[in-house]
Design a protein around this motif. Structure first.
Motif, PDB file in Angstrom:
ATOM      1  N   PHE A 133      -0.770  -2.850   6.463  1.00  9.29           N
ATOM      2  CA  PHE A 133      -0.534  -1.918   5.346  1.00  9.29           C
ATOM      3  C   PHE A 133       0.537  -0.908   5.748  1.00  9.29           C
ATOM      4  CE2 PHE A 133      -5.022  -3.154   5.098  1.00  9.29           C
ATOM      5  CZ  PHE A 133      -5.105  -3.622   3.794  1.00  9.29           C
ATOM      6  N   TRP A 134       1.254  -0.407   4.763  1.00 12.03           N
ATOM      7  CA  TRP A 134       2.154   0.729   4.990  1.00 12.03           C
ATOM      8  C   TRP A 134       1.318   1.975   5.288  1.00 12.03           C
ATOM      9  CZ3 TRP A 134       6.896  -0.773   5.811  1.00 12.03           C
ATOM     10  CH2 TRP A 134       7.433  -1.857   5.113  1.00 12.03           C
ATOM     11  N   ASN A 135       1.962   2.956   5.932  1.00  9.01           N
ATOM     12  CA  ASN A 135       1.167   4.039   6.519  1.00  9.01           C
ATOM     13  C   ASN A 135       0.516   4.992   5.512  1.00  9.01           C
ATOM     14  OD1 ASN A 135       4.246   5.058   7.127  1.00  9.01           O
ATOM     15  ND2 ASN A 135       2.948   6.807   6.668  1.00  9.01           N
ATOM     16  N   ALA A 189       4.374   1.836  10.157  1.00  5.05           N
ATOM     17  CA  ALA A 189       4.714   3.254  10.002  1.00  5.05           C
ATOM     18  C   ALA A 189       6.168   3.421   9.603  1.00  5.05           C
ATOM     19  CB  ALA A 189       4.430   3.979  11.314  1.00  5.05           C
ATOM     20  N   TRP A 190       6.387   3.959   8.404  1.00  5.52           N
ATOM     21  CA  TRP A 190       7.771   4.118   7.928  1.00  5.52           C
ATOM     22  C   TRP A 190       8.088   5.571   7.614  1.00  5.52           C
ATOM     23  CZ3 TRP A 190       9.500   5.496   2.883  1.00  5.52           C
ATOM     24  CH2 TRP A 190       8.488   5.658   1.923  1.00  5.52           C
ATOM     25  N   VAL A 191       7.196   6.261   6.868  1.00  9.94           N
ATOM     26  CA  VAL A 191       7.522   7.639   6.477  1.00  9.94           C
ATOM     27  C   VAL A 191       6.818   8.563   7.473  1.00  9.94           C
ATOM     28  CG1 VAL A 191       5.703   7.635   4.695  1.00  9.94           C
ATOM     29  CG2 VAL A 191       7.493   9.332   4.586  1.00  9.94           C
ATOM     30  N   PHE A 224      14.949  -3.854   5.253  1.00  5.33           N
ATOM     31  CA  PHE A 224      16.101  -3.883   4.344  1.00  5.33           C
ATOM     32  C   PHE A 224      15.605  -3.897   2.905  1.00  5.33           C
ATOM     33  CE2 PHE A 224      19.690  -5.029   1.979  1.00  5.33           C
ATOM     34  CZ  PHE A 224      20.800  -4.701   2.745  1.00  5.33           C
ATOM     35  N   TRP A 225      15.877  -2.796   2.194  1.00  7.26           N
ATOM     36  CA  TRP A 225      15.496  -2.669   0.785  1.00  7.26           C
ATOM     37  C   TRP A 225      16.728  -2.942  -0.064  1.00  7.26           C
ATOM     38  CZ3 TRP A 225      10.430  -2.462   0.268  1.00  7.26           C
ATOM     39  CH2 TRP A 225       9.675  -2.023   1.361  1.00  7.26           C
ATOM     40  N   SER A 226      16.520  -3.632  -1.199  1.00  4.49           N
ATOM     41  CA  SER A 226      17.694  -4.185  -1.877  1.00  4.49           C
ATOM     42  C   SER A 226      17.953  -3.598  -3.269  1.00  4.49           C
ATOM     43  CB  SER A 226      17.557  -5.708  -1.964  1.00  4.49           C
ATOM     44  OG  SER A 226      16.419  -6.059  -2.733  1.00  4.49           O
ATOM     45  N   GLY A 282       0.800  -1.227   0.000  1.00  2.00           N
ATOM     46  CA  GLY A 282       0.000   0.000   0.000  1.00  2.00           C
ATOM     47  C   GLY A 282       0.825   1.265   0.000  1.00  2.00           C
ATOM     48  N   ASP A 283       2.158   1.138  -0.007  1.00  4.67           N
ATOM     49  CA  ASP A 283       3.024   2.316  -0.041  1.00  4.67           C
ATOM     50  C   ASP A 283       3.126   2.850  -1.466  1.00  4.67           C
ATOM     51  OD1 ASP A 283       4.284  -0.123  -0.714  1.00  4.67           O
ATOM     52  OD2 ASP A 283       6.258   0.801  -0.564  1.00  4.67           O
ATOM     53  N   GLU A 284       3.464   4.094  -1.573  1.00  5.93           N
ATOM     54  CA  GLU A 284       3.920   4.702  -2.830  1.00  5.93           C
ATOM     55  C   GLU A 284       3.115   4.205  -4.043  1.00  5.93           C
ATOM     56  OE1 GLU A 284       8.609   5.221  -1.717  1.00  5.93           O
ATOM     57  OE2 GLU A 284       7.968   3.263  -2.401  1.00  5.93           O
ATOM     58  N   CYS A 285       1.827   4.417  -4.016  1.00  9.75           N
ATOM     59  CA  CYS A 285       0.986   3.960  -5.125  1.00  9.75           C
ATOM     60  C   CYS A 285       0.486   5.171  -5.911  1.00  9.75           C
ATOM     61  CB  CYS A 285      -0.189   3.142  -4.587  1.00  9.75           C
ATOM     62  SG  CYS A 285      -1.248   2.544  -5.904  1.00  9.75           S
ATOM     63  N   TYR A 326      15.699   3.098  10.831  1.00 12.58           N
ATOM     64  CA  TYR A 326      15.534   1.640  10.844  1.00 12.58           C
ATOM     65  C   TYR A 326      15.601   1.000   9.455  1.00 12.58           C
ATOM     66  CZ  TYR A 326      14.487   0.914  15.829  1.00 12.58           C
ATOM     67  OH  TYR A 326      14.575   0.788  17.202  1.00 12.58           O
ATOM     68  N   TYR A 327      15.927   1.785   8.411  1.00  5.95           N
ATOM     69  CA  TYR A 327      16.158   1.164   7.099  1.00  5.95           C
ATOM     70  C   TYR A 327      17.640   0.797   7.055  1.00  5.95           C
ATOM     71  CZ  TYR A 327      11.565   2.100   5.031  1.00  5.95           C
ATOM     72  OH  TYR A 327      10.222   2.095   4.733  1.00  5.95           O
ATOM     73  N   ILE A 328      17.923  -0.441   7.426  1.00  4.86           N
ATOM     74  CA  ILE A 328      19.325  -0.788   7.644  1.00  4.86           C
ATOM     75  C   ILE A 328      20.012  -1.270   6.366  1.00  4.86           C
ATOM     76  CG2 ILE A 328      19.201  -1.079  10.133  1.00  4.86           C
ATOM     77  CD1 ILE A 328      18.775  -4.074   9.729  1.00  4.86           C
TER      78      ILE A 328
HETATM   79  C1  ACM Z   1       8.585   1.881   1.807  1.00  6.25           C
HETATM   80  O1  ACM Z   1       9.705   2.201   2.220  1.00  6.25           O
HETATM   81  N1  ACM Z   1       8.225   2.213   0.569  1.00  6.25           N
HETATM   82  C2  ACM Z   1       7.640   1.186   2.642  1.00  6.25           C
END
Ligand code: ACM
Length: 552
Positions: free
Chosen positions: A382-384, A402-404, A478-480, A328-331, A428-430
């Motif tokens: 869901f993402w925030n 909750a991320w952003v 962790f985003w890759s 649900g993020d960034e849509c 926390y985005y490591i």
């Molecule tokens: C996210 O970082 N797009 C959840």
């Protein structure tokens, strides 16, 4: 010998001293720090044969757990372990303790462990394990007299891995699950779908992986960065998933699969443009770029909604846990705004905000789940960003990750009566750089998310007490996009994962960075024994040159 191995060898012997000396609390290096550690004079030496006793428990599960863990304890102590009613290591039930709580009492003559559930015994044994050496002992192993009374601060102590951008494979995932378990983390959020790759086999829609799991570049393009031309991809079969789920369950880790819809779906759209695309007449391909693609699902097409329901139906039995994450993020809503079916659907739901089409899409999915038998019910996360739509359309058991603007968003979710999990992008985005050193590998961030910065984040700060129970816990993500190898994944992830584990477990008033750093440092042999390629910046002696990660 590489300087890193030499240092580790020295530290292994330092840890052996730490772990064999009787004495004060500072000498017991456990991460995360237990809620209460009380030391006294004296020590316990593991004899050649350690007798142990296990309480009866439903399905023999504590016994099964011990059978799995004994080989590790034998290796660490050099002792043989066998059951006996007259035991020196006694495990006993204490129904008053919480599900993950335990006590670990070491005196001169033996070890007593109490817990109410298998998870508590598991965590007691993780603490005991960290007190033992990580190399084959040459002499008897001795640990200090200590009483540990322990229980976690939060029920949700999570880690998320994005395998949409790059996939690391089954063995790496198991290795990370082991590390999580050692740090008493209990939720693995598995981000399995992205614009750049669909990573889970769905039998009803085989093109999701035949087409959606592969792309025409290993690296992802970004400003000034061209994609290469290598064919790249992979996915997990349903047998792989079952294997990993069983592995996680043995370690008391629940897996939360994330199927990120209706945005971040370009790979799925490329696989099934006739069902999913807002513009099926145009070509669609698995994305080769980073960023946010506007090629999202057409939420006004009943076939797209049906496909989402079918996917939920297929993954439900694969993940026998309470939650599914639907992203649900960034849509982006640009394609919906140009689409006649989306315009008329928006009219028919009586809204003028295109974001509400996304919420209405989810409403159809929650309605679908609500009709399932009890065993197949799942709560959704869901993402925030979904808070920007009318969450009143959804059941009130949804959880907001909750991320952003995480603190504010989580507070907003809690005020709306929704549960929430703190995964603040910063710190926390490591996957972001963990130092400003120019020798750091190319990845996101400015180097400000140091181990200390991650550690110093205070969850649930300045929140009214009546909302605290809405905060389920914390999670590192962790985003890759930039991370193509397990070596770089581990380098960025460790030791920062430990800082998040401690935020999730240890009472805030007991947390102290210097103590944490010393304990993580003393436990370097644990990471070495697991062959984890952790970053060593925080462990350098004064004036020493930091290790440099060799970019592959
Ligand atoms: C996210 O970082 N797009 C959840």
């Amino acid at each position: 010998m590489h300087i890193r191995s030499l240092l580790s060898a020295l530290l292994i012997s330092a840890a052996a001293v730490t772990n064999t000396a009787a004495g004060n609390a500072a000498e017991i290096a456990i991460v995360p720090l237990p809620a209460s550690v009380t030391t006294a004079q004296g020590s316990f030496t593991f004899p050649a044969t350690v007798t142990y006793s296990v309480p009866a428990y439903t399905g023999d599960s504590i016994n099964v757990l011990l059978q799995r863990m004994i080989p590790e304890l034998q290796k660490a102590t050099g002792s043989k372990f066998r059951t006996s009613s007259d035991a020196i290591m006694k495990l006993e039930l204490d129904p008053k303790l919480g599900a993950e709580a335990y006590t670990l009492d070491v005196d001169n003559d033996g070890i007593a462990i109490t817990a109410s559930r298998p998870a508590g015994f598991f965590y007691a044994l993780q603490s005991l394990r960290q007190m033992l050496p990580y190399t084959s002992p040459e002499a008897s192993v001795t640990i200090p007299v200590v009483k540990i009374v322990d229980t976690p601060r939060f029920g949700w102590r999570g880690f998320m891995l994005d395998e949409g951008r790059h996939i690391f494979g089954k063995e790496e995932v198991k290795k990370l699950l082991d590390a999580m378990a050692a740090y008493k983390m209990n939720r693995f959020h598995w981000h399995l779908t992205e614009d750049q790759g669909w990573r889970i086999e769905i039998k009803k829609y085989p093109r999701l992986t035949d087409v959606g799991a592969f792309r025409g570049s290993r690296s992802l393009g970004w400003i000034g960065l061209e994609p290469d031309t290598m064919r790249y991809g992979g996915y997990y079969t349903q047998d792989d998933i079952r294997e990993i789920v069983a592995y996680a369950r043995d370690r008391f880790i629940e897996i939360i699969p994330e199927i990120d819809i209706p945005g971040h779906t370009q790979a799925a759209v490329a696989a099934y443009p006739e069902l999913l695309a807002c513009d099926p007449e145009n070509p669609h391909e698995v994305w080769l770029m980073q960023g946010v693609s506007d090629d999202v699902m057409n939420v006004a097409n009943p076939a797209a909604v049906q496909m989402a329901k079918d996917i939920i139906d297929e993954i439900t039995p694969l993940f026998p846990f309470p939650y599914i994450h639907l992203g649900g993020d960034e849509c982006p809503t640009d394609k919906w705004k140009e689409n006649a079916a989306c315009q008329s659907l928006l009219d028919s739901i009586g809204s003028t905000k295109y974001r509400d089409l996304q919420l209405y899409f989810y409403k159809q999915l929650t309605d679908h789940i609500a009709l399932k038998p009890a065993a197949d019910q799942r709560k959704l996360i869901f993402w925030n960003e979904v808070l920007h739509g009318n969450t009143g359309m959804l059941p009130d058991d949804i959880t907001i990750m909750a991320w952003v603007g995480a603190d504010k968003a989580a507070h907003e979710a809690a005020k709306r009566g929704l549960n929430t999990i703190l995964t603040p992008q910063i710190p926390y985005y490591i996957n972001r750089r963990q130092s400003k050193s120019p020798t750091e590998p190319v990845t996101q961030g400015h180097g400000t998310e140091t181990l200390k910065a991650v550690y110093d984040y205070v969850p649930v700060k300045d929140i009214p007490a009546d909302l605290h129970d809405k905060y389920l816990g914390v999670q590192g993500n962790f985003w890759s996009e930039y991370v193509m190898t397990p070596e770089l994944l581990e380098y960025l992830m460790f030791p920062r994962l430990a800082a998040i584990a401690e935020a999730g477990w240890t009472p805030q008033q007991k947390r102290d960075y210097d103590s944490f750093r010393n304990r993580v440092r003393a436990l370097r042999p644990m990471l070495d024994a697991a062959s984890i390629n952790y970053c060593t910046h925080e462990f350098q002696a004064e004036g020493e040159t930091p290790d440099v990660f060799e970019q592959l």
